[in-house]
Write an enzyme that holds these catalytic residues in place. Sequence first.
Site, PDB file in Angstrom:
ATOM      1  N   LYS A  48       0.795  -1.237   0.000  1.00 47.34           N
ATOM      2  CA  LYS A  48       0.000   0.000   0.000  1.00 47.34           C
ATOM      3  C   LYS A  48       0.825   1.285   0.000  1.00 47.34           C
ATOM      4  CE  LYS A  48      -3.474  -1.026  -0.578  1.00 47.34           C
ATOM      5  NZ  LYS A  48      -3.859  -1.712  -1.857  1.00 47.34           N
ATOM      6  N   HIS A 109       6.889  -7.490  -2.221  1.00 50.13           N
ATOM      7  CA  HIS A 109       6.761  -6.705  -0.988  1.00 50.13           C
ATOM      8  C   HIS A 109       7.770  -7.177   0.066  1.00 50.13           C
ATOM      9  CE1 HIS A 109       3.279  -4.567  -2.292  1.00 50.13           C
ATOM     10  NE2 HIS A 109       2.409  -5.535  -2.135  1.00 50.13           N
ATOM     11  N   SER A 139      -4.172   3.022   4.562  1.00 51.45           N
ATOM     12  CA  SER A 139      -4.422   2.329   3.295  1.00 51.45           C
ATOM     13  C   SER A 139      -4.419   0.808   3.491  1.00 51.45           C
ATOM     14  CB  SER A 139      -3.355   2.751   2.280  1.00 51.45           C
ATOM     15  OG  SER A 139      -3.649   2.226   1.017  1.00 51.45           O
TER      16      SER A 139
HETATM   17  P1  A3P Z   1      -5.049   4.852  -0.572  1.00 47.82           P
HETATM   18  O1  A3P Z   1      -5.646   3.632   0.039  1.00 47.82           O
HETATM   19  O2  A3P Z   1      -4.472   5.788   0.454  1.00 47.82           O
HETATM   20  O3  A3P Z   1      -5.959   5.564  -1.496  1.00 47.82           O
HETATM   21  P2  A3P Z   1      -0.509  -0.323  -3.616  1.00 47.82           P
HETATM   22  O4  A3P Z   1      -0.577  -0.139  -5.092  1.00 47.82           O
HETATM   23  O5  A3P Z   1       0.868  -0.419  -3.068  1.00 47.82           O
HETATM   24  O6  A3P Z   1      -1.422  -1.394  -3.173  1.00 47.82           O
HETATM   25  O7  A3P Z   1      -1.012   1.044  -2.962  1.00 47.82           O
HETATM   26  C1  A3P Z   1      -2.333   1.468  -3.074  1.00 47.82           C
HETATM   27  C2  A3P Z   1      -2.406   2.885  -2.604  1.00 47.82           C
HETATM   28  O8  A3P Z   1      -1.825   3.733  -3.613  1.00 47.82           O
HETATM   29  C3  A3P Z   1      -3.838   3.361  -2.435  1.00 47.82           C
HETATM   30  O9  A3P Z   1      -3.783   4.384  -1.439  1.00 47.82           O
HETATM   31  C4  A3P Z   1      -4.112   3.913  -3.823  1.00 47.82           C
HETATM   32  O10 A3P Z   1      -5.206   4.796  -3.884  1.00 47.82           O
HETATM   33  C5  A3P Z   1      -2.807   4.633  -4.083  1.00 47.82           C
HETATM   34  N1  A3P Z   1      -2.589   4.906  -5.510  1.00 47.82           N
HETATM   35  C6  A3P Z   1      -2.730   4.063  -6.543  1.00 47.82           C
HETATM   36  N2  A3P Z   1      -2.501   4.687  -7.709  1.00 47.82           N
HETATM   37  C7  A3P Z   1      -2.217   5.966  -7.399  1.00 47.82           C
HETATM   38  C8  A3P Z   1      -1.910   7.125  -8.185  1.00 47.82           C
HETATM   39  N3  A3P Z   1      -1.864   7.072  -9.501  1.00 47.82           N
HETATM   40  N4  A3P Z   1      -1.678   8.282  -7.526  1.00 47.82           N
HETATM   41  C9  A3P Z   1      -1.736   8.348  -6.189  1.00 47.82           C
HETATM   42  N5  A3P Z   1      -2.028   7.294  -5.397  1.00 47.82           N
HETATM   43  C10 A3P Z   1      -2.265   6.111  -6.006  1.00 47.82           C
END
Ligand code: A3P
Length: 296
Positions: A48, A109, A139
């Site tokens: 996340k 991860h 998140s």
């Molecule tokens: P939030 O839950 O705070 O919205 P991962 O890809 O490591 O699983 O992380 C997911 C997190 O990254 C989520 O955070 C998601 O919304 C955010 N995220 C994904 N794409 C993004 C983007 N293009 N810009 C900003 N945040 C992004």
Amino acid sequence: WEDMEPIKRTELVEVDGIPCLKDTADNWQRLWAFKARPDDLLICTYPKAGTTWIQEIVSMIQHRGDPQKCDQAPIHQRIPFIDLFPPKPFPHGLDEAEVMPSPRTLKSHLPVPLLPPSFWEQNCKIIYVARNAKDNAVSYFHFHRMNKGMPEPGNWDEFLENFLMGKIAWGSWFDHVRGWWEAKERYQILYLFYEDMKEDPAREIRKVAQFLGLQLPDQVVNQIVQHTMFENMKVNPMTNYSSIPSFIFDQTVSTFMRKGTVGDWKEHFTAAQSEWFDDACLRLLGDSSLVFRTEL
Ligand code: A3P
């Protein structure tokens, strides 16, 4: 999906003292023996921290800003996740990686001590993204709620305590960000911050391109900025995980592309919890040069 066994929330099993999803621990020997190739690119993050975002950025850079090339498959197929072993009939990232032609881009991860040693032996390039502990915890909590393959998160207070104690999948956030910060002194690691990517995506995209040995024209950088904006990735079926069936990712509980901001922790943390995290950061990271921003 009819033949599938019902998804059960998993338990955690420790590998070398670090909690892992049970399926990852069960496949540990195979994962540890994974043969990295010298031209592999590894994208590594704490869960996340912005994995999908950096994956799509890297994919766009590799395709020189052509979105149609990225749209040929969901991001989890373009970049296999080597340490996830989902139930059948879902493919294992490790199997996909093994048959993938070079040059491969892979996702993990894993914390430094659990990374299969061949990545170090082959001196692979690695891109690491770190996100401040508070937003990362929020998140991860919502992800536990919506992903039926994760352990039960409990309520927010319970989850936060486990997060702080490192009693969650892939272990302590503190050890993770610190381990990779220290490893970058010895290996080819580009260490990025989610907050920097939010602040100035074009600057960070150029850093990634340079790390990969490419210089991109401004127009291509701008195309990548547009394509990988949160609002666009949220509606893009190749990046928003809508291809995962709802009995696993229940996006009615919380969307995968949830908020995508810096500072959403303020909607979740009490003042006491915030202080607790600040203290932990000071105690566990204070003597490193690692500094996180929790607002922009
Ligand atoms: P939030 O839950 O705070 O919205 P991962 O890809 O490591 O699983 O992380 C997911 C997190 O990254 C989520 O955070 C998601 O919304 C955010 N995220 C994904 N794409 C993004 C983007 N293009 N810009 C900003 N945040 C992004």
